[in-house]
Design a protein around this motif. Sequence first.
Motif, short mmCIF file in Angstrom:
data_model
loop_
_atom_site.label_atom_id
_atom_site.label_comp_id
_atom_site.label_asym_id
_atom_site.label_seq_id
_atom_site.Cartn_x
_atom_site.Cartn_y
_atom_site.Cartn_z
N LEU A 28 0.58 -1.17 0.03
CA LEU A 28 -0.47 -0.42 -0.15
C LEU A 28 0.79 1.06 -0.15
CD1 LEU A 28 -2.52 -0.79 2.56
CD2 LEU A 28 -3.33 -1.07 -0.08
N ILE A 29 2.42 0.57 0.46
CA ILE A 29 3.06 2.40 0.81
C ILE A 29 3.44 2.75 -1.12
CG2 ILE A 29 5.71 3.17 1.08
CD1 ILE A 29 4.57 1.47 3.64
N VAL A 30 3.67 1.26 -1.51
CA VAL A 30 4.21 1.57 -2.75
C VAL A 30 3.08 2.24 -3.86
CG1 VAL A 30 5.14 0.52 -4.96
CG2 VAL A 30 6.36 -0.38 -2.49
N VAL A 31 1.62 1.73 -3.68
CA VAL A 31 0.87 2.78 -4.17
C VAL A 31 0.64 3.98 -3.91
CG1 VAL A 31 -1.66 2.51 -4.44
CG2 VAL A 31 -0.79 -0.31 -4.47
N VAL A 32 0.73 3.98 -2.54
CA VAL A 32 0.98 5.42 -2.65
C VAL A 32 1.12 6.74 -3.18
CG1 VAL A 32 0.30 7.52 -0.52
CG2 VAL A 32 -0.66 5.14 -0.38
#
Length: 444
Positions: A28-32
């Motif tokens: 999710l950090i990568v998506v953000v």
Amino acid sequence: MTTTTTALPAVPANTTGTGKCKLFMVALIVVVLAEAIGPSNFKLGPGKVVLLPMLWALLIAATWGIVQRYVPAPVRITASLQSYAGGLLNAGLLLFIVKLGLTVGGTLPLVRQAGWALLFQEFGHAFGTLALGLPLALLLGVKREAVGATFSVGREGNLVIISEKYGMASPEGRGVLAEYITGTVLGALFIALLAGFVTSLHIFDPRSLAMGAGVGSGSMMAAAIGAIAAQQPAAMVPELTAIAAASNLMTLVLGFYFTLFLSLPTASWLYGKLEPVLGRFSKRKSAQAVATAAGAEVEIRDLPFADKAISWALMAVGAMIGNWLSFQVQPVQSLIGMAIIIVIVSIVEVAKRLMPKMPLVLVLSIVATAVGVPGLFPFSDTVIALTGKLNFLAFTTPVLAMAGFSAAKDLPLFRQLGWRIVVVSLSATAGTFLGATLIAELFH
């Protein structure tokens, strides 16, 4: 469609609950990060290269996985977690295929009006990639990766097909991922140059060239029709643009089914026939043989239902984040539509467990397409309205994030493929444009 699986462990023994939570949060950090960077484009020669958040997600995740030894332990994605990410990717792509099916269902009335020329030129899009790409791949010594790299132009729906049939850690999976990356980075520029050159030869009707431009990628279509239209009278440009858009829609709608039922089986069959003949011209070893000798991580193909639920949650939250950051749709507005998609996937997944021989992707795509046809069921219009708030591109960012983590463990294999797979991927793109143009010319 049957899945070629063997008795593999569902999850590596050292994949703990803590590790799964870590992968969930890091993804999710990568998506953000990817959505925060946003789309970027720059001029390169006569064309324009467009870099979307999905590509940033792929690159960030792959880099994160490659340098995992130097990353702090709380956010380190180890090789076992990278394999687990591949399993989550296989399961999470089912959400993507539902969104694709719902989109297809809603556009069927438009496709019906497109005409016979647009229908038949789709055979050129489907088989043109094979005509140029597969023989060249075999001559260069590319093995089973050639099937994944040449059965299509390697867009999102094609990732779904290969993931379900072979798995993303398979040679076919590496091939389609290489095709996807090459097309994303170089596709628009390459097809602009190719379309401009072919147009300058004045051997095809401009309308045929416009149909050939609809390869199933918006950026590639725009680049190609721009190069074609630049050499035509101004009065003809609107007609050509409309034809290209209709062709691109046809490829997006029907291309999934063409590649699923026609080009992929043909690619696999042709590989078996041609590889013993053409493959002997290259002494290059199979990347799969190198992977086996090196003791590469085994891919996870059959996750327990609980782990599939983790995958669906990850993909859903990631898509909602992308929908919010890039398309300004509040998560609350996306939530109901996402829940509907997960319900559809869950129902078909339960049916698959009751009927193990049922072709999951085929049934799921048919169900989603039927539900997406306006007015077909009493609830169809409501489902279309609620899921319509979810932008198609928002699904691609978490998908490519998981693909990046999964691909990180296969870096030595991608290095071995090297420039060959790029050349093969571009030849497949050339094949789909030229194949569709040639068939369309028969109607003009």
